[in-house]
Design an enzyme around this catalytic site. Structure first.
Site, PDB file in Angstrom:
ATOM      1  N   ARG A 238       2.142   8.508  -1.529  1.00 57.45           N
ATOM      2  CA  ARG A 238       3.382   7.813  -2.100  1.00 57.45           C
ATOM      3  C   ARG A 238       3.791   6.770  -1.083  1.00 57.45           C
ATOM      4  NH1 ARG A 238       1.861   9.051  -6.326  1.00 57.45           N
ATOM      5  NH2 ARG A 238       2.846  10.017  -8.255  1.00 57.45           N
ATOM      6  N   GLU A 267       6.413  -0.672  -4.614  1.00 61.01           N
ATOM      7  CA  GLU A 267       5.201  -1.349  -5.323  1.00 61.01           C
ATOM      8  C   GLU A 267       5.537  -1.375  -6.638  1.00 61.01           C
ATOM      9  OE1 GLU A 267       2.713   2.202  -4.396  1.00 61.01           O
ATOM     10  OE2 GLU A 267       2.609   2.521  -6.651  1.00 61.01           O
ATOM     11  N   HIS A 285      -2.839   1.404  -5.612  1.00 63.71           N
ATOM     12  CA  HIS A 285      -2.527   2.507  -6.206  1.00 63.71           C
ATOM     13  C   HIS A 285      -3.588   3.026  -7.023  1.00 63.71           C
ATOM     14  CE1 HIS A 285       0.938   5.541  -6.739  1.00 63.71           C
ATOM     15  NE2 HIS A 285      -0.150   6.053  -6.911  1.00 63.71           N
TER      16      HIS A 285
HETATM   17  C1  DGY Z   1      -0.687  10.924  -8.901  1.00 64.35           C
HETATM   18  O1  DGY Z   1      -1.197  11.600  -9.621  1.00 64.35           O
HETATM   19  O2  DGY Z   1       0.581  11.322  -8.457  1.00 64.35           O
HETATM   20  C2  DGY Z   1      -1.255   9.454  -8.602  1.00 64.35           C
HETATM   21  O3  DGY Z   1      -0.534   8.987  -7.553  1.00 64.35           O
HETATM   22  C3  DGY Z   1      -1.238   8.868  -9.902  1.00 64.35           C
HETATM   23  O4  DGY Z   1      -2.335   7.886  -9.894  1.00 64.35           O
END
Ligand code: DGY
Length: 325
Positions: A238, A267, A285
């Site tokens: 993240r 983002e 992402h």
């Molecule tokens: C998640 O599952 O947290 C991912 O970042 C989504 O793609």
């Protein structure tokens, strides 16, 4: 009366078919994120919502949705949801763990290999027609095999990343709030070390912790300065776990060698300074983005939501306290 559910972003046809067997579905198949007002309007009369990490599910929104029983996120991370606010209203929140571990681990490895062998730089070089012939010292990268891999966050995805390291004969260190079972450490041939030791000893540092106030800027200037000068940092978890401005300075100044990033602060409006750096591999992402995995994630979210709407406990409940409140 059939329960009403909102699907905030485009999903697969089979997900909608499954939902339609159980609910009246309001689907935003245009795949434009709904603005907060539109989301509020469309959710006001719904019992359930299938949402994604681009939807902010906060207390103000929940306040306007008196019928809501379930918030089913299509993601394993759920920092877009105010979970305590859900619990306080008896709304169950769910996520999609398990189905995306391997795809996300593959992407972390893609970034590692890509940054180590400078694959985006050489791709641009070839495409620009600049390649004039073979040279011994051309585009020298660093070896992944036999290097030391440091994984910060040894949950399911961290473990999947570690498993892959065996094929590269790597030494694997990890840091986690809690040590994992000895049996897992033995199988993965890894050992727990402090964050500082991991940063000081690893050639590749991979972040796999969820984002929370505790992990905000877990990697900033101080931590980057503890890494090896030839080290590569990978963030596929993240944005916000890394202080992007500090990372940009470290990449510019040669504090570390390179980075591979799938996630960013703020983002998709990433810091434009990243675009001027050659020693960073950038991805939008896509950690879990394979056809099979995204389909499985959407279906998992749908099954979580339907479970709640038919009166059972969903398989991936985040907030057991919602049931008690
Ligand atoms: C998640 O599952 O947290 C991912 O970042 C989504 O793609």
């Amino acid at each position: 009366m059939r329960p009403k559910i909102l699907v905030t972003r485009e999903v697969f046809d089979e997900t909608l078919e499954y939902l339609r067997e159980h609910c009246d579905v309001d689907a935003n198949q245009e795949d434009m994120a709904l603005a907060p007002d539109a989301l509020m309007k469309r959710l006001a009369d719904k019992e359930g919502v299938i949402c994604s990490l681009t939807d902010r599910i906060d207390a103000a929104l929940l306040e306007r949705c008196p019928k809501l029983k379930v918030v089913a996120n299509i993601a394993v991370g759920y920092n877009n949801i105010d979970v305590p606010a859900c619990s306080a209203r008896g709304i169950m929140a769910t996520n999609t763990p398990g189905v995306l571990d391997d795809s996300t681990a593959d992407l972390a490895w893609t970034l590692m290999l890509g940054a180590a062998r400078r694959i985006t730089e050489v791709e641009r070089y070839v495409r620009n027609g600049e390649w004039k012939g073979w040279r011994l010292k051309q585009w020298l990268g660093i070896d992944v095999h036999h290097a030391t891999l440091g994984i910060i966050g040894m949950g399911r995805i961290g473990q999947a990343i570690a498993r892959r390291a065996a094929g590269f004969d790597m030494r694997v260190l990890y840091h986690n709030r809690k040590r994992v079972d000895e049996e897992i450490e033995r199988k993965l041939n890894t050992r727990w070390v402090s964050l500082d030791e991991l940063l000081g000893k690893s050639d590749f540092v991979v972040l796999q912790v969820p984002y929370s106030p505790e992990t905000h800027h877990l990697i900033g200037a101080a931590q980057l300065s503890k890494m090896k000068r030839n080290a590569i940092l990978i963030n596929s978890t993240r944005g916000g776990v890394v202080d992007d401005q500090a990372l940009i300075s470290a990449l510019r100044n040669g504090t570390i060698r390179a980075a591979g990033l799938d996630v960013f602060e703020n983002e998709p409006k990433l810091n434009p300074a990243f675009l001027d750096l050659d020693n960073v591999v950038l991805a939008p992402h896509i950690g879990s983005s394979t056809e099979a995995t995204r389909c499985a994630m959407a279906m998992t979210a749908a099954k979580n939501a339907v479970a709640v709407l038919i009166g059972s406990t969903p398989p991936n409940l985040i907030n057991a306290e919602a049931i008690r409140s």
